[in-house]
Write a protein that holds these residues in place. Sequence first.
Motif, PDB file in Angstrom:
ATOM      1  N   ALA A  16      91.176 -45.394  69.183  1.00 46.87           N
ATOM      2  CA  ALA A  16      90.333 -44.598  70.070  1.00 46.87           C
ATOM      3  C   ALA A  16      89.248 -43.892  69.260  1.00 46.87           C
ATOM      4  O   ALA A  16      89.485 -43.439  68.138  1.00 46.87           O
ATOM      5  N   ILE A  17      88.066 -43.792  69.846  1.00 47.22           N
ATOM      6  CA  ILE A  17      86.966 -43.099  69.185  1.00 47.22           C
ATOM      7  C   ILE A  17      87.044 -41.619  69.531  1.00 47.22           C
ATOM      8  O   ILE A  17      87.014 -41.247  70.707  1.00 47.22           O
ATOM      9  N   LEU A  18      87.150 -40.793  68.500  1.00 49.66           N
ATOM     10  CA  LEU A  18      87.197 -39.341  68.677  1.00 49.66           C
ATOM     11  C   LEU A  18      85.904 -38.741  68.134  1.00 49.66           C
ATOM     12  O   LEU A  18      85.493 -39.045  67.010  1.00 49.66           O
ATOM     13  N   SER A  19      85.264 -37.915  68.949  1.00 57.60           N
ATOM     14  CA  SER A  19      84.020 -37.280  68.519  1.00 57.60           C
ATOM     15  C   SER A  19      84.307 -36.227  67.455  1.00 57.60           C
ATOM     16  O   SER A  19      85.445 -35.789  67.266  1.00 57.60           O
ATOM     17  N   ARG A  20      83.275 -35.796  66.788  1.00 61.00           N
ATOM     18  CA  ARG A  20      83.432 -34.731  65.800  1.00 61.00           C
ATOM     19  C   ARG A  20      83.958 -33.465  66.467  1.00 61.00           C
ATOM     20  O   ARG A  20      84.775 -32.744  65.884  1.00 61.00           O
TER      21      ARG A  20
END
Length: 241
Positions: A185-189
């Motif tokens: 999964a792509i997690l934002s900063r």
Amino acid sequence: MLRAMTAPVAHVLVVEDEAAIAETVLYALRSEGYAASHCLLGGEALQRLQAGDIDVVVLDVGLPDLGGFEVCRRLRAQPGPVAQLPVIFLTARNDEVDRVLGLELGADDYMTKPFSPRELVARVRARLRRAAPVNAAPSADTGWQEHGGFAIDREGRRIRFRGQALDLTRYEYALLEALLQRPGAILSRAQLMDRGWDSSADSADRTVDTHVKTLRAKLRAAGASDDPIRTHRGLGYALEV
């Protein structure tokens, strides 16, 4: 007659060589019910911390002997629970480079002089809420969980890669743990900072990027041929396991 049991009072160590600032901070902490001790020098503070009864360290950067950055570096290198103590830096410098360096060394927060004693107490309170009790009883889940080449022991706050233990700072562990919770999964900063930093911390997106960079270096040293932490431009980071 039975007396009601009360929670132990948190103990804050203030390391500050300016007497007026130290007295103000100590008064603010004690007024809120905390125990507070004071050290003038960094070397003195490192010796005091060996007693094992401190819960948070408020640390001035500009100490006359070792300096706050060096004290923090030596503290994080100590064996045992003392290395995990929350550290809040106090400094007269407001340069971003200094803030990032302090956070890279393992500090939990950063306040620039002059500051509000009430705000400092609020940040101490926030760090105490987030810090796991050193003497907490172990939970039923004390085993390792496998995620591809990674293994994580959340109770012990340890992560292995391909069987090799990773020597991680507090923030490196928090970031890698967050990525391991949702592999792929792509997690934002912002999401990663929510999992690793208190909302009051004086941080920036660059801080996340810096810790991802150090994580990548440690994974390469542990035998990673391909980078398992993928950058998705404009979106964030994802972990491929």
